[in-house]
Write an enzyme that holds these catalytic residues in place. Structure first.
Site, PDB file in Angstrom:
ATOM      1  N   HIS A   1      -8.051   9.494  -2.059  1.00 52.65           N
ATOM      2  CA  HIS A   1      -7.507   9.380  -0.724  1.00 52.65           C
ATOM      3  C   HIS A   1      -8.205   9.955   0.394  1.00 52.65           C
ATOM      4  O   HIS A   1      -8.314   9.640   1.322  1.00 52.65           O
ATOM      5  CB  HIS A   1      -5.862   9.977  -1.051  1.00 52.65           C
ATOM      6  CG  HIS A   1      -4.915   9.625   0.208  1.00 52.65           C
ATOM      7  ND1 HIS A   1      -3.719   9.433   0.125  1.00 52.65           N
ATOM      8  CD2 HIS A   1      -5.137   9.154   1.528  1.00 52.65           C
ATOM      9  CE1 HIS A   1      -3.077   9.150   1.418  1.00 52.65           C
ATOM     10  NE2 HIS A   1      -3.888   8.820   2.037  1.00 52.65           N
TER      11      HIS A   1
ATOM     12  N   ASP B   1       0.806  -1.163  -0.058  1.00 51.44           N
ATOM     13  CA  ASP B   1      -0.026   0.117   0.010  1.00 51.44           C
ATOM     14  C   ASP B   1       0.707   1.466  -0.086  1.00 51.44           C
ATOM     15  O   ASP B   1       1.760   1.525   0.859  1.00 51.44           O
ATOM     16  CB  ASP B   1      -0.960  -0.054   1.085  1.00 51.44           C
ATOM     17  CG  ASP B   1      -1.992   1.148   1.313  1.00 51.44           C
ATOM     18  OD1 ASP B   1      -2.970   0.895   0.999  1.00 51.44           O
ATOM     19  OD2 ASP B   1      -1.403   2.126   1.539  1.00 51.44           O
TER      20      ASP B   1
ATOM     21  N   TYR C   1       2.836   9.539   0.007  1.00 50.89           N
ATOM     22  CA  TYR C   1       3.941   9.257   0.692  1.00 50.89           C
ATOM     23  C   TYR C   1       5.362   9.287   0.395  1.00 50.89           C
ATOM     24  O   TYR C   1       6.321   9.103   1.323  1.00 50.89           O
ATOM     25  CB  TYR C   1       3.521   7.588   1.047  1.00 50.89           C
ATOM     26  CG  TYR C   1       2.145   6.939   1.584  1.00 50.89           C
ATOM     27  CD1 TYR C   1       1.521   8.069   2.426  1.00 50.89           C
ATOM     28  CD2 TYR C   1       1.813   5.867   1.541  1.00 50.89           C
ATOM     29  CE1 TYR C   1       0.337   7.766   2.664  1.00 50.89           C
ATOM     30  CE2 TYR C   1       0.592   5.283   2.004  1.00 50.89           C
ATOM     31  CZ  TYR C   1      -0.358   6.282   2.474  1.00 50.89           C
ATOM     32  OH  TYR C   1      -1.506   6.042   3.133  1.00 50.89           O
TER      33      TYR C   1
ATOM     34  N   LYS D   1      -2.839   5.802  -4.188  1.00 52.32           N
ATOM     35  CA  LYS D   1      -3.703   6.750  -3.948  1.00 52.32           C
ATOM     36  C   LYS D   1      -3.757   7.985  -4.495  1.00 52.32           C
ATOM     37  O   LYS D   1      -2.430   8.595  -4.780  1.00 52.32           O
ATOM     38  CB  LYS D   1      -3.930   6.966  -2.450  1.00 52.32           C
ATOM     39  CG  LYS D   1      -4.119   5.688  -1.559  1.00 52.32           C
ATOM     40  CD  LYS D   1      -4.256   5.771  -0.256  1.00 52.32           C
ATOM     41  CE  LYS D   1      -4.109   4.497   0.644  1.00 52.32           C
ATOM     42  NZ  LYS D   1      -2.630   4.420   0.729  1.00 52.32           N
TER      43      LYS D   1
END
Length: 319
Positions: A122, A54, A59, A89
């Site tokens: 997201h 994930d 990120y 996302k």
């Protein structure tokens, strides 16, 4: 091939007919931006049995994940990219109908992949186009969210074969109802905060009725983050349950999630805890355990993430 013992992780079948491992490996390690740390963690995770990874554009770990996948193929840890399930996302600044496809293509480029297994919205909010930040501290940074337009673009990503499944994250029942009122392709997944101290019973029941798989994040309460708490890991009730089974509090917490029929993404770059997080399929919780877990005080932790201010109706007052 590594001699490390692997745990077989069960799968769930999404509405899209694709299978997804119930345990994913999260790469939202904001405490480090060292790509090599991310890469080595993913390689170790593959060695012990993780197949679902994930990530998200925000990120900053997509490139490292992609490099790890390439390395795993080179080392023979996996024989094909198709053995993996990769989730990414769409961030707030790309949460606009005309930016969805370019954002997905950028994520694929970062990952070095031809398709995602799952692509999620997201958050149900939009920031100004191009204003890419991990956290927004000015209300003027946000603009109206065109869910219908964005979802139409998400469906196009699926039709183009760039995302095998599409879904959402941090959506309330009310927002899911709105989405389902016009969606041609229903969301396969809703990834939300969920743990023993925020059990999301109403939302999980709704999603189950609509065949939407719930994926839990902050499954251990996000201890150590700016918005998390120690409510799960320091729970005396959970410690009692863990002691009775000869397991850790984390393992009991993850087993509880599994028994709720939800999937979840774990996140530890510690090799031993990587293994421990998979060792939850050799015991079951008892009715006495459930009585204790149901006594845990319920509090939502991620109240306004990813903003520093309260966003009206973000969760529509649901609990």
């Amino acid at each position: 091939m590594s001699s490390t013992k692997q745990v077989a992780i069960p799968n769930v079948v999404l509405q899209s007919s694709f299978s997804m491992p119930v345990i994913g490996f999260g790469t939202a390690a904001f405490e480090t931006d060292d790509g090599d740390v991310h890469k080595q963690a993913v390689i170790e995770a593959i060695k012990v049995g993780y197949r679902h990874f994930d990530t998200a554009s925000v990120y900053g770990s997509e490139q490292a994940l992609g490099e790890a996948i390439a390395e795993a193929l080179k080392l023979g840890l996996i024989s094909s990219r198709d053995e993996l399930f990769i989730t990414s996302k769409l961030w707030l600044s790309d949460n606009h109908p005309d930016l969805v496809l370019p954002a997905l293509r950028k994520s694929l480029q970062n990952l070095g992949l031809e398709y995602l297994d799952l692509y999620l919205i997201h958050w149900p909010m939009s920031a100004k186009p191009g204003l890419f930040k991990a956290s927004y501290d000015d209300e003027n940074d946000l603009v109206p969210f065109d869910l219908k337009g964005v979802w139409t673009s998400m469906e196009q990503c699926h039709k183009l074969g760039l995302a095998k499944s599409i879904g959402v994250s941090n959506f309330s029942i009310n927002k899911l109802e709105h989405l389902l009122s016009f969606a041609t392709i229903p969301p396969a997944v809703n990834q939300v905060e969920m743990n023993a101290s925020w059990q999301q019973k109403n939302l999980t029941e709704y999603c189950k009725a609509k065949s939407i798989i719930v994926t839990a994040y902050s499954r251990l309460g996000a201890k150590g983050t700016s918005w998390g708490s120690n409510d799960v890991m320091d729970s005396e009730l959970l410690k009692e349950v863990a002691q009775a089974h000869g397991k850790t509090v984390a393992q009991v917490s993850l087993r509880w999630l599994y028994e709720q029929g939800v999937t979840f993404a774990v996140k530890s770059y510690n090799k031993e805890r990587m293994k421990q997080n998979l060792e939850i399929f050799d015991f079951s919780l008892t009715s006495d355990d459930y009585q204790k877990i149901n006594q845990i005080k319920q509090t939502r932790k991620s109240v306004n993430n990813p903003t520093t201010f309260v966003v009206a109706d973000l969760f529509d007052g649901e609990n």
